[in-house]
Design a protein around this motif. Structure first.
Motif, short mmCIF file in Angstrom:
data_model
loop_
_atom_site.label_atom_id
_atom_site.label_comp_id
_atom_site.label_asym_id
_atom_site.label_seq_id
_atom_site.Cartn_x
_atom_site.Cartn_y
_atom_site.Cartn_z
N THR A 1 0.87 -1.17 0.00
CA THR A 1 0.00 0.00 0.00
C THR A 1 0.90 1.22 0.00
O THR A 1 1.84 1.31 0.78
N SER A 2 0.64 2.12 -0.92
CA SER A 2 1.51 3.28 -1.07
C SER A 2 0.77 4.36 -1.83
O SER A 2 -0.05 4.06 -2.70
N SER A 3 1.13 5.58 -1.55
CA SER A 3 0.51 6.68 -2.30
C SER A 3 1.32 7.04 -3.54
O SER A 3 0.85 7.75 -4.40
N SER A 4 2.55 6.50 -3.65
CA SER A 4 3.34 6.89 -4.81
C SER A 4 4.19 5.77 -5.40
O SER A 4 4.22 5.58 -6.60
N GLY B 1 1.81 -9.92 -7.67
CA GLY B 1 1.35 -9.10 -6.57
C GLY B 1 0.62 -7.87 -7.07
O GLY B 1 0.37 -7.72 -8.27
N ARG B 2 0.33 -6.99 -6.16
CA ARG B 2 -0.43 -5.79 -6.53
C ARG B 2 -0.10 -4.65 -5.58
O ARG B 2 0.17 -4.86 -4.40
N ARG B 3 -0.13 -3.43 -6.13
CA ARG B 3 0.01 -2.23 -5.31
C ARG B 3 -1.35 -1.60 -5.17
O ARG B 3 -2.08 -1.44 -6.13
N PHE B 4 -1.69 -1.27 -3.95
CA PHE B 4 -2.95 -0.59 -3.66
C PHE B 4 -2.65 0.83 -3.24
O PHE B 4 -1.59 1.12 -2.67
N ASP C 1 -12.17 -3.90 2.63
CA ASP C 1 -12.98 -4.69 1.70
C ASP C 1 -12.27 -4.87 0.36
O ASP C 1 -12.31 -5.95 -0.23
N GLU C 2 -11.62 -3.83 -0.14
CA GLU C 2 -10.89 -3.93 -1.41
C GLU C 2 -9.77 -4.95 -1.31
O GLU C 2 -9.57 -5.78 -2.20
N LEU C 3 -9.03 -4.92 -0.20
CA LEU C 3 -7.97 -5.90 0.01
C LEU C 3 -8.53 -7.31 0.13
O LEU C 3 -7.98 -8.26 -0.42
N ARG C 4 -9.64 -7.46 0.83
CA ARG C 4 -10.25 -8.77 1.02
C ARG C 4 -10.72 -9.35 -0.31
O ARG C 4 -10.47 -10.52 -0.62
N VAL C 5 -11.37 -8.54 -1.14
CA VAL C 5 -11.86 -9.01 -2.45
C VAL C 5 -10.68 -9.48 -3.30
O VAL C 5 -10.73 -10.53 -3.94
#
Length: 66
Positions: A20-23, A45-48, A55-59
């Motif tokens: 998880t990161s803003s940039s 993987g994925r960056r959020f 909920d977004e992470l859970r989905v």
């Protein structure tokens, strides 16, 4: 993280990473860790965004079928 991965047997196991990161997108896919658990089945993987909801992470996690 590398030391922990290298100390365990992940043969036949599915692994993924997320951030998880803003940039920064560096490391979200976890590709730099693949050689520390070469027998694992690595899933992209994925960056959020920093404000991603639980909920977004859970989905996303449930969509991996792990």
């Amino acid at each position: 993280m590398r030391t922990w991965l290298e100390a365990h047997d992940f043969a036949g196991k599915k692994l993924t990473t997320f951030a998880t990161s803003s940039s920064s997108t560096r490391g979200a896919l976890g590709e730099q860790l693949h050689d520390s658990a070469p027998d694992a089945q690595w899933i992209d993987g994925r960056r959020f965004d920093v404000d991603a909801s639980e909920d977004e992470l859970r989905v996303w996690a449930q969509s991996l079928g792990m």
